[in-house]
Write an enzyme that holds these catalytic residues in place. Structure first.
Site, PDB file in Angstrom:
ATOM      1  N   LYS A  55      -2.596  -9.555  -4.040  1.00 33.49           N
ATOM      2  CA  LYS A  55      -3.867  -9.306  -5.055  1.00 33.49           C
ATOM      3  C   LYS A  55      -3.800 -10.307  -6.144  1.00 33.49           C
ATOM      4  O   LYS A  55      -2.957 -10.881  -6.185  1.00 33.49           O
ATOM      5  CB  LYS A  55      -3.594  -7.987  -5.626  1.00 33.49           C
ATOM      6  N   HIS A  81      -1.803  -5.054  -1.031  1.00 32.94           N
ATOM      7  CA  HIS A  81      -2.322  -3.926  -0.319  1.00 32.94           C
ATOM      8  C   HIS A  81      -1.871  -4.077   1.103  1.00 32.94           C
ATOM      9  O   HIS A  81      -1.581  -5.234   1.528  1.00 32.94           O
ATOM     10  CB  HIS A  81      -4.044  -4.054  -0.104  1.00 32.94           C
ATOM     11  N   ARG A 114       6.362  -2.970  -4.811  1.00 33.10           N
ATOM     12  CA  ARG A 114       5.655  -2.499  -6.129  1.00 33.10           C
ATOM     13  C   ARG A 114       6.910  -2.044  -6.991  1.00 33.10           C
ATOM     14  O   ARG A 114       6.764  -1.874  -8.360  1.00 33.10           O
ATOM     15  CB  ARG A 114       4.970  -1.403  -5.858  1.00 33.10           C
ATOM     16  N   GLU A 140      -8.924  -4.131   9.227  1.00 35.54           N
ATOM     17  CA  GLU A 140      -8.648  -4.991   8.205  1.00 35.54           C
ATOM     18  C   GLU A 140      -8.530  -6.394   8.710  1.00 35.54           C
ATOM     19  O   GLU A 140      -9.001  -7.402   7.933  1.00 35.54           O
ATOM     20  CB  GLU A 140      -7.502  -4.361   7.413  1.00 35.54           C
ATOM     21  N   THR A 165       1.895   3.569  -4.069  1.00 37.94           N
ATOM     22  CA  THR A 165       0.989   2.936  -4.783  1.00 37.94           C
ATOM     23  C   THR A 165       0.928   2.675  -6.044  1.00 37.94           C
ATOM     24  O   THR A 165       0.698   1.496  -6.621  1.00 37.94           O
ATOM     25  CB  THR A 165      -0.412   3.862  -4.445  1.00 37.94           C
ATOM     26  N   ASN A 190      -1.195  -3.509  -8.544  1.00 37.96           N
ATOM     27  CA  ASN A 190      -0.052  -3.059  -7.853  1.00 37.96           C
ATOM     28  C   ASN A 190       0.447  -4.008  -6.884  1.00 37.96           C
ATOM     29  O   ASN A 190       1.140  -3.760  -5.799  1.00 37.96           O
ATOM     30  CB  ASN A 190       0.019  -1.684  -7.420  1.00 37.96           C
ATOM     31  N   ARG A 211       4.745  -0.750   4.815  1.00 38.43           N
ATOM     32  CA  ARG A 211       4.275   0.059   3.997  1.00 38.43           C
ATOM     33  C   ARG A 211       5.769   0.663   3.306  1.00 38.43           C
ATOM     34  O   ARG A 211       5.531   0.758   2.023  1.00 38.43           O
ATOM     35  CB  ARG A 211       3.961   1.404   4.676  1.00 38.43           C
ATOM     36  N   TYR A 261     -12.241  -1.839   1.581  1.00 42.81           N
ATOM     37  CA  TYR A 261     -11.889  -0.625   0.744  1.00 42.81           C
ATOM     38  C   TYR A 261     -12.815   0.645   0.829  1.00 42.81           C
ATOM     39  O   TYR A 261     -13.050   1.425   0.240  1.00 42.81           O
ATOM     40  CB  TYR A 261     -11.582  -0.704  -0.802  1.00 42.81           C
TER      41      TYR A 261
HETATM   42  P1  CMP Z   1      -4.073  -0.141  -2.265  1.00 42.28           P
HETATM   43  O1  CMP Z   1      -3.206   0.177  -1.803  1.00 42.28           O
HETATM   44  O2  CMP Z   1      -4.599  -1.540  -2.021  1.00 42.28           O
HETATM   45  O3  CMP Z   1      -5.511   0.810  -2.083  1.00 42.28           O
HETATM   46  C1  CMP Z   1      -6.308   1.198  -2.852  1.00 42.28           C
HETATM   47  C2  CMP Z   1      -6.072   0.579  -4.387  1.00 42.28           C
HETATM   48  O4  CMP Z   1      -6.799   1.207  -5.290  1.00 42.28           O
HETATM   49  C3  CMP Z   1      -4.952   0.742  -4.732  1.00 42.28           C
HETATM   50  O5  CMP Z   1      -3.940   0.029  -4.001  1.00 42.28           O
HETATM   51  C4  CMP Z   1      -4.762   0.676  -6.281  1.00 42.28           C
HETATM   52  O6  CMP Z   1      -4.971  -0.909  -6.531  1.00 42.28           O
HETATM   53  C5  CMP Z   1      -6.080   1.162  -6.468  1.00 42.28           C
HETATM   54  N1  CMP Z   1      -5.969   2.449  -7.056  1.00 42.28           N
HETATM   55  C6  CMP Z   1      -5.512   3.551  -6.083  1.00 42.28           C
HETATM   56  N2  CMP Z   1      -5.664   4.865  -6.803  1.00 42.28           N
HETATM   57  C7  CMP Z   1      -5.795   4.377  -8.404  1.00 42.28           C
HETATM   58  C8  CMP Z   1      -6.051   4.983  -9.340  1.00 42.28           C
HETATM   59  N3  CMP Z   1      -5.884   6.354  -9.367  1.00 42.28           N
HETATM   60  N4  CMP Z   1      -6.183   4.429 -10.495  1.00 42.28           N
HETATM   61  C9  CMP Z   1      -6.385   2.966 -10.424  1.00 42.28           C
HETATM   62  N5  CMP Z   1      -6.532   2.251  -9.288  1.00 42.28           N
HETATM   63  C10 CMP Z   1      -6.089   3.021  -8.229  1.00 42.28           C
END
Ligand code: CMP
Length: 156
Positions: A9, A115, A102, A126, A91, A112, A85, A49
């Protein structure tokens, strides 16, 4: 063998963590099938997304993902979806276990760093969003017999 999509990212690129993150996947023995630095368009971010559409974090997430370049990475390996994963970790940065990407480098919920695809179906979808067929290379890595133990002819 499975394929998965990883996106480094904007925070990973801005924080100069490209090498450290990609090195982890290489050292695990995963194969890089496709790799590019790109600016994610709003359309691509929304498509990737789509399952989060309507959630409160969706619009800020689209803004974040389009704010600065990203790197998209297609990886291949045995059970690669689950493996990657686990390597990514939970996450939210604060909740991710130390030893995961992470867990070691992120503290934010949104910023984070990476993805990763969460299932076989998602991975296929994807990967096709970001790579054309001829951008995904099939080739042998010379260390495959040492990574996978092919001593009896099959992967163990
Ligand atoms: P990712 O695994 O790319 O999948 C969806 C993304 O949304 C996640 O990583 C974060 O970057 C973002 N995300 C998911 N939940 C939240 C949250 N509660 N607040 C802010 N960002 C979020």
């Amino acid at each position: 063998m499975q394929n998965t999509l990883v996106i480094l990212k904007p925070d990973a690129i801005q924080r100069r963590l490209i090498g450290k993150i990609i090195t982890r996947f290489e050292e695990k023995g995963l194969q890089i099938m496709g790799l590019k630095l790109m600016r994610m368009t709003e359309e691509l971010a929304r498509r990737n997304y789509v399952q989060h559409k309507g959630r409160d974090f969706y619009e800020p997430l689209v803004r974040f993902m389009t704010s600065s370049p990203v790197i998209v990475l297609a990886l291949r390996g045995k059970e690669v979806i689950e493996t990657v994963r686990k390597m990514a970790g939970f996450t939210f940065g604060t909740k991710a276990e130390p030893g995961t990407i992470r867990g070691d480098y992120a503290i934010s919920n949104r910023f984070n760093l990476i993805h990763v695809s969460d299932s076989l179906e998602t991975a296929e979808r994807e990967i096709s969003i970001f790579f054309k067929k001829d951008e995904l290379l099939e080739y042998e890595n010379v260390d495959t017999p040492w990574v996978y133990d092919l001593s009896q002819g099959t992967i163990v």
